[in-house]
Design a protein around this motif. Structure first.
Motif, PDB file in Angstrom:
ATOM      1  N   SER A 126      -1.763  -2.638  -5.110  1.00 24.39           N
ATOM      2  CA  SER A 126      -2.712  -3.514  -4.423  1.00 24.39           C
ATOM      3  C   SER A 126      -2.447  -4.945  -4.872  1.00 24.39           C
ATOM      4  O   SER A 126      -1.878  -5.187  -5.936  1.00 24.39           O
ATOM      5  CB  SER A 126      -4.157  -3.114  -4.728  1.00 24.39           C
ATOM      6  N   ARG A 165      -3.924  -8.518  -5.967  1.00 18.12           N
ATOM      7  CA  ARG A 165      -5.130  -9.122  -6.534  1.00 18.12           C
ATOM      8  C   ARG A 165      -4.827 -10.590  -6.821  1.00 18.12           C
ATOM      9  O   ARG A 165      -3.908 -10.904  -7.562  1.00 18.12           O
ATOM     10  CB  ARG A 165      -5.529  -8.419  -7.824  1.00 18.12           C
ATOM     11  N   ASP A 214      -8.670  -8.739  -3.357  1.00 19.99           N
ATOM     12  CA  ASP A 214      -8.188  -7.540  -4.027  1.00 19.99           C
ATOM     13  C   ASP A 214      -8.026  -6.502  -2.923  1.00 19.99           C
ATOM     14  O   ASP A 214      -9.007  -5.968  -2.413  1.00 19.99           O
ATOM     15  CB  ASP A 214      -9.188  -7.073  -5.085  1.00 19.99           C
ATOM     16  N   THR A 215      -6.782  -6.214  -2.541  1.00 24.04           N
ATOM     17  CA  THR A 215      -6.548  -5.346  -1.393  1.00 24.04           C
ATOM     18  C   THR A 215      -6.883  -3.886  -1.665  1.00 24.04           C
ATOM     19  O   THR A 215      -6.751  -3.062  -0.776  1.00 24.04           O
ATOM     20  CB  THR A 215      -5.098  -5.458  -0.886  1.00 24.04           C
ATOM     21  N   SER A 216      -7.352  -3.592  -2.863  1.00 24.67           N
ATOM     22  CA  SER A 216      -7.794  -2.219  -3.117  1.00 24.67           C
ATOM     23  C   SER A 216      -9.198  -1.991  -2.567  1.00 24.67           C
ATOM     24  O   SER A 216      -9.662  -0.860  -2.508  1.00 24.67           O
ATOM     25  CB  SER A 216      -7.747  -1.914  -4.619  1.00 24.67           C
ATOM     26  N   SER A 217      -9.888  -3.069  -2.159  1.00 25.83           N
ATOM     27  CA  SER A 217     -11.225  -2.920  -1.570  1.00 25.83           C
ATOM     28  C   SER A 217     -11.218  -3.440  -0.131  1.00 25.83           C
ATOM     29  O   SER A 217     -10.421  -4.297   0.228  1.00 25.83           O
ATOM     30  CB  SER A 217     -12.256  -3.711  -2.386  1.00 25.83           C
ATOM     31  N   GLU A 225       0.829  -1.210   0.000  1.00 30.33           N
ATOM     32  CA  GLU A 225       0.000   0.000   0.000  1.00 30.33           C
ATOM     33  C   GLU A 225       0.860   1.255   0.000  1.00 30.33           C
ATOM     34  O   GLU A 225       0.525   2.240  -0.656  1.00 30.33           O
ATOM     35  CB  GLU A 225      -0.941   0.000   1.206  1.00 30.33           C
TER      36      GLU A 225
END
Length: 129
Positions: free
Chosen positions: A35, A37, A44-47, A30
């Motif tokens: 991110s 995925r 998905d570490t963006s969410s 981060e």
């Protein structure tokens, strides 16, 4: 993660050794604006949902490792009780260590002559005192 990024397949359970390790990896990614995925899991570490799912997988993986370790220790204890498991044979001759110490050799000299660690020499001498 943008489309220009290179992606390599990675099994999620091989990503980290512990939850703390997993958190550090995600934090490092981060900080770099990246991110994570996964292709075979809804990660998905963006969410927020993706981060939560990744953390849950981490918890279950750590739990599984702890259970496996407990079973292994139980198996070793049972094998010892039955006389099947005796451990590895001793590689140090305590009598030889005491003999050399009685001749006036120091711990370092004894360790060097027997090809063992100094800590082992001192531990044996302390036990026999």
């Amino acid at each position: 993660m943008d489309d220009s990024a290179v992606s390599k397949p990675l099994r999620e359970d091989r990503l980290a050794r512990s939850i703390a390790d997993l958190a550090n990896i995600v934090r490092t990614l981060e900080e770099k604006g990246v991110s994570l995925r996964a292709t075979e899991q809804p990660i998905d570490t963006s969410s927020a949902a993706g981060r939560a799912f990744l953390q849950m997988l981490g918890v279950f993986a750590e739990f599984e490792t702890a259970i496996r370790r407990e079973r292994q220790l139980e198996g070793i204890a049972k094998a010892k009780e039955e006389g099947v498991y005796k451990g590895r044979p001793a590689s140090i001759n305590p009598a030889k260590v005491r003999e050399l110490a009685a001749k006036g050799l120091g711990g370092t000299e004894i360790a060097r002559s027997l090809g063992i660690g100094r800590a082992s020499v001192y531990r044996l001498l302390k036990e026999s005192a």
